[in-house]
Design a protein around this motif. Structure first.
Motif, PDB file in Angstrom:
ATOM      1  N   THR A  32       4.278  -3.220  -8.307  1.00  0.00           N
ATOM      2  CA  THR A  32       3.246  -3.204  -6.990  1.00  0.00           C
ATOM      3  C   THR A  32       2.022  -3.913  -7.175  1.00  0.00           C
ATOM      4  O   THR A  32       1.533  -4.471  -6.370  1.00  0.00           O
ATOM      5  CB  THR A  32       2.783  -1.523  -7.115  1.00  0.00           C
ATOM      6  N   ASN A  33       1.750  -4.062  -8.671  1.00  0.00           N
ATOM      7  CA  ASN A  33       0.532  -4.723  -8.950  1.00  0.00           C
ATOM      8  C   ASN A  33       0.649  -6.496  -8.819  1.00  0.00           C
ATOM      9  O   ASN A  33       0.186  -7.255  -8.682  1.00  0.00           O
ATOM     10  CB  ASN A  33      -0.001  -4.584 -10.242  1.00  0.00           C
ATOM     11  N   MET A  34       2.042  -6.781  -9.239  1.00  0.00           N
ATOM     12  CA  MET A  34       2.570  -8.125  -9.071  1.00  0.00           C
ATOM     13  C   MET A  34       2.386  -8.598  -7.485  1.00  0.00           C
ATOM     14  O   MET A  34       1.876  -9.416  -7.155  1.00  0.00           O
ATOM     15  CB  MET A  34       4.022  -8.373  -9.411  1.00  0.00           C
ATOM     16  N   GLN A  35       2.890  -7.543  -6.601  1.00  0.00           N
ATOM     17  CA  GLN A  35       3.020  -7.785  -5.127  1.00  0.00           C
ATOM     18  C   GLN A  35       1.352  -7.694  -4.767  1.00  0.00           C
ATOM     19  O   GLN A  35       0.897  -8.622  -3.836  1.00  0.00           O
ATOM     20  CB  GLN A  35       3.492  -6.430  -4.124  1.00  0.00           C
ATOM     21  N   ALA A  36       0.527  -7.170  -5.248  1.00  0.00           N
ATOM     22  CA  ALA A  36      -0.848  -6.728  -4.930  1.00  0.00           C
ATOM     23  C   ALA A  36      -1.758  -8.056  -5.283  1.00  0.00           C
ATOM     24  O   ALA A  36      -2.466  -8.709  -4.481  1.00  0.00           O
ATOM     25  CB  ALA A  36      -1.601  -5.623  -5.436  1.00  0.00           C
ATOM     26  N   VAL A  37      -1.566  -8.732  -6.413  1.00  0.00           N
ATOM     27  CA  VAL A  37      -1.956  -9.961  -6.743  1.00  0.00           C
ATOM     28  C   VAL A  37      -1.434 -11.223  -6.045  1.00  0.00           C
ATOM     29  O   VAL A  37      -2.379 -12.274  -5.708  1.00  0.00           O
ATOM     30  CB  VAL A  37      -2.142 -10.168  -8.266  1.00  0.00           C
ATOM     31  N   ALA A  38      -0.527 -11.182  -5.671  1.00  0.00           N
ATOM     32  CA  ALA A  38       0.259 -12.132  -4.769  1.00  0.00           C
ATOM     33  C   ALA A  38      -0.350 -12.170  -3.522  1.00  0.00           C
ATOM     34  O   ALA A  38      -0.694 -13.301  -2.794  1.00  0.00           O
ATOM     35  CB  ALA A  38       1.822 -12.189  -4.757  1.00  0.00           C
TER      36      ALA A  38
ATOM     37  N   ALA B 123       0.873  -1.255  -0.183  1.00  0.00           N
ATOM     38  CA  ALA B 123       0.182  -0.091   0.062  1.00  0.00           C
ATOM     39  C   ALA B 123       0.969   1.424  -0.013  1.00  0.00           C
ATOM     40  O   ALA B 123       0.466   2.340  -0.800  1.00  0.00           O
ATOM     41  CB  ALA B 123      -0.948  -0.042   1.060  1.00  0.00           C
ATOM     42  N   ALA B 124       2.057   1.354   0.865  1.00  0.00           N
ATOM     43  CA  ALA B 124       2.819   2.549   0.813  1.00  0.00           C
ATOM     44  C   ALA B 124       3.418   2.354  -0.541  1.00  0.00           C
ATOM     45  O   ALA B 124       3.857   3.730  -1.162  1.00  0.00           O
ATOM     46  CB  ALA B 124       4.028   2.028   1.820  1.00  0.00           C
ATOM     47  N   GLY B 125       3.897   1.530  -1.211  1.00  0.00           N
ATOM     48  CA  GLY B 125       4.472   1.619  -2.786  1.00  0.00           C
ATOM     49  C   GLY B 125       3.329   2.107  -3.478  1.00  0.00           C
ATOM     50  O   GLY B 125       3.703   3.312  -4.355  1.00  0.00           O
ATOM     51  N   PHE B 126       2.043   1.709  -3.677  1.00  0.00           N
ATOM     52  CA  PHE B 126       0.924   2.337  -4.429  1.00  0.00           C
ATOM     53  C   PHE B 126       0.785   4.096  -3.857  1.00  0.00           C
ATOM     54  O   PHE B 126       0.727   4.980  -4.795  1.00  0.00           O
ATOM     55  CB  PHE B 126      -0.213   1.700  -4.129  1.00  0.00           C
ATOM     56  N   PHE B 127       0.927   4.047  -2.594  1.00  0.00           N
ATOM     57  CA  PHE B 127       0.692   5.379  -2.133  1.00  0.00           C
ATOM     58  C   PHE B 127       1.921   6.449  -2.671  1.00  0.00           C
ATOM     59  O   PHE B 127       1.645   7.642  -3.128  1.00  0.00           O
ATOM     60  CB  PHE B 127       0.765   5.729  -0.628  1.00  0.00           C
TER      61      PHE B 127
ATOM     62  N   GLY C  13       7.521   2.828 -14.711  1.00  0.00           N
ATOM     63  CA  GLY C  13       6.793   1.461 -15.419  1.00  0.00           C
ATOM     64  C   GLY C  13       7.463   0.472 -14.452  1.00  0.00           C
ATOM     65  O   GLY C  13       6.448  -0.514 -14.477  1.00  0.00           O
ATOM     66  N   VAL C  14       8.227   0.243 -13.888  1.00  0.00           N
ATOM     67  CA  VAL C  14       8.698  -0.966 -13.001  1.00  0.00           C
ATOM     68  C   VAL C  14       7.866  -1.002 -11.977  1.00  0.00           C
ATOM     69  O   VAL C  14       7.577  -2.095 -11.442  1.00  0.00           O
ATOM     70  CB  VAL C  14      10.271  -0.760 -12.729  1.00  0.00           C
ATOM     71  N   VAL C  15       7.797   0.348 -11.259  1.00  0.00           N
ATOM     72  CA  VAL C  15       7.003   0.221 -10.010  1.00  0.00           C
ATOM     73  C   VAL C  15       5.627  -0.102 -10.343  1.00  0.00           C
ATOM     74  O   VAL C  15       4.847  -0.717  -9.757  1.00  0.00           O
ATOM     75  CB  VAL C  15       7.132   1.798  -9.411  1.00  0.00           C
ATOM     76  N   ASP C  16       5.212   0.503 -11.699  1.00  0.00           N
ATOM     77  CA  ASP C  16       3.686   0.377 -11.818  1.00  0.00           C
ATOM     78  C   ASP C  16       3.490  -1.206 -12.096  1.00  0.00           C
ATOM     79  O   ASP C  16       2.471  -1.928 -11.438  1.00  0.00           O
ATOM     80  CB  ASP C  16       3.280   0.657 -13.327  1.00  0.00           C
TER      81      ASP C  16
END
Length: 399
Positions: A114-120, A11-15, A108-111
Motif C-alpha cells: 500500500t505504501n509502494m502504491q502511495a509513494v508512486a 485509499a481503500a487498501g489502507f482503509f 506485512g505484504v499489504v503494509d
C-alpha cells in the motif's frame, strides 16, 4: 482518470487494513477467553504475528524488484482475506494460530505494497498526498472499532465477514508500474544513511502509536476509577484526532513545509504525553491522548514520502529509467516498512516493562523519546547534495 481511480483504490487498501486490524485487536479478550490463553501465550502469539508481518514485508521487498506493487497488493489482500475467516471460525487453538500466522504474513505484504502504491501516486501527482492516504487507514481503524461495538453481542464467527472487504478490494484498479528493465534496480546503489535517519523517526512514531493503542485503555483502567465503558476512549480519541489531522495533512505540508510541521507535531506530542502522565483524572488523560494523536499523526506518511524521495535519487528520479526508479523505490519502501515493526515491538514491550508498577512511568518514556523527532526533521527534506552519490547518467527518453 487513471490517477484518481488508483488513488481511490489505494485509499481503500489502507482503509481495509485499518478496519480489519482494529476489528480483530478489539476482540482479543474474547479470543483469549475462547482458547483459554494466558497473557504470556497471547503475547507470544501477537509477537509471532508481528514477526510474520515483518517476513511478509521482506518478501514484498524481494519481489518488488521484478513485480509491480499492484500485483503484490492484490496478493497480500487475498492472503488477508483467507486468514481472517480461518482465525475467526477456528475449531481448535492450532487452527486459530494458523489463521493468525496467515493474517500476519498478509498484513506485512499489504503494509509494504500500500505504501509502494502511495509513494508512486505521490510522485505522479507531484504534491503531498500520503497524509490523507494514511488517514484512510485511521478511518478504517475507527470503523473497525465501531463494528466491534455494534456487533459485540454476536459470536466471534460473525467477525469472519470482514474478510470479504480485502477480497473485494483486491480487484480494484491499482496503479500499474511503467514497463521497462526493472532488473536494473538491483544495480543502483541506495543511500541508506539518510533513509536510516528518517527510519529512526518512524520507529519513534510507531513506539508512541503502539503504546497508546496497547496500553492507553489499561492506563485509564488501572490509574483511575474509570467507568469500564469509557476505557476505550484512550485509543478512540487518539485515532479520531490522528485521522482528522492526516486528512488535512496534505494541505498543512504544502503550506508550512515538512520540517516545521514535524517539529511542531513532536513538541505537541511531548506536551500531550506530559498531560497524560500528570493527569489528575481520566477525562484529562483522554484529552492528552487526543492531543497526542493530532501531534504525531503525519510522521508515518511523511516518513514513507521522504524515504521514497531519497530512494528515487536527485531531480525526482529523472536520472533513472521510470521503471528502474519505481522498482528501486518499491524495494526500498518494503525494507523501510521494517521500522514499523521495530517501533511496534518497542511500544508494546518497553512501555509495559517500564510501567510494570505504574503506567504513568511507562508513558514517561515515549514522552521524552518523541522529542527525538525534532532534530531528525531536516532528514525529511533531503538535499540534492545528499543524494549525488546515487546519481547516474540519464537513460534516453527517461522522464
Amino acid at each position: 482518470m487513471e490517477l484518481p481511480r488508483a488513488r481511490l483504490a489505494t485509499a481503500a487498501g489502507f482503509f481495509s487494513q485499518g478496519l480489519i486490524l482494529l476489528s480483530l485487536t478489539t476482540r482479543l479478550p474474547e479470543f483469549q477467553d475462547r482458547w483459554h490463553l494466558s497473557d504470556v501465550q497471547l503475547s507470544l502469539i501477537l509477537l509471532m504475528m508481528i514477526l510474520l508481518a515483518g517476513a511478509g514485508s521482506v518478501a514484498a521487498e524481494t519481489l518488488a524488484k521484478r513485480r509491480d506493487s499492484a500485483l503484490l497488493l492484490r496478493l497480500g489482500l487475498l492472503v488477508v482475506a483467507a486468514g481472517v475467516p480461518v482465525l475467526c471460525t477456528a475449531p481448535s487453538t492450532g487452527v486459530f494460530v494458523a489463521g493468525i500466522a496467515t493474517y500476519g504474513f498478509g498484513l506485512g505484504v499489504v503494509d509494504a505494497s500500500t505504501n509502494m502504491q502511495a509513494v508512486a501516486l505521490e510522485h505522479r501527482y507531484e504534491r503531498p498526498i500520503l497524509p490523507s492516504l494514511h488517514g484512510a487507514w485511521t478511518l478504517g481503524g475507527v470503523v473497525g472499532a465501531a463494528v466491534t461495538l455494534a456487533t459485540s453481542h454476536l459470536p466471534l464467527e460473525a467477525n469472519a465477514a470482514v474478510g470479504v472487504i480485502p477480497l473485494l478490494i483486491a480487484f480494484a484498479p491499482f496503479l500499474p508500474r511503467d514497463h521497462g528493465p526493472t532488473d536494473l534496480a538491483t544495480e543502483v546503489a541506495v543511500p541508506w544513511r539518510p533513509i536510516l535517519l528518517v527510519g529512526v523517526a518512524m520507529v519513534l512514531f510507531y513506539m508512541v502509536d503502539t503504546a497508546v493503542q496497547t496500553w492507553g485503555p489499561l492506563f485509564l483502567d488501572h490509574t483511575f476509577p474509570t467507568p469500564e465503558r469509557y476505557v476505550a476512549l484512550a485509543a478512540l480519541t487518539y485515532l479520531l484526532a490522528s485521522g482528522a489531522v492526516r486528512l488535512a495533512g496534505d494541505g498543512l505540508v504544502r503550506r508550512f513545509g515538512v520540517v516545521p510541521v514535524l517539529r511542531a507535531g513532536a513538541l505537541l506530542g511531548a506536551a500531550a504525553l506530559a498531560t497524560v502522565v500528570f493527569s489528575p483524572d481520566w477525562q484529562v488523560a483522554v484529552l492528552g491522548f487526543a492531543l497526542l494523536g493530532a501531534g504525531v499523526a503525519v510522521v508515518a506518511p511523511l516518513s514513507f514520502s521522504a524515504a521514497a524521495k531519497i530512494a528515487g535519487g536527485p531531480d525526482g528520479g529523472a536520472a533513472f529509467d521510470p521503471a528502474v526508479r519505481q522498482a528501486r523505490v518499491d524495494a526500498v519502501i518494503a525494507r523501510f516498512n521494517q521500522f514499523n515493526y521495530v517501533g511496534a515491538l518497542l511500544g508494546s514491550v518497553l512501555t509495559g516493562l517500564v510501567g510494570a508498577d505504574s503506567l504513568r512511568i511507562g508513558f514517561a518514556v515515549p514522552m521524552v523519546l518523541v522529542l527525538g523527532i525534532v532534530p531528525l526533521a531536516p532528514a525529511f527534506a533531503p538535499r540534492v547534495a545528499t543524494l549525488v552519490s546515487a546519481r547516474r547518467p540519464s537513460a534516453p527518453g527517461s522522464a
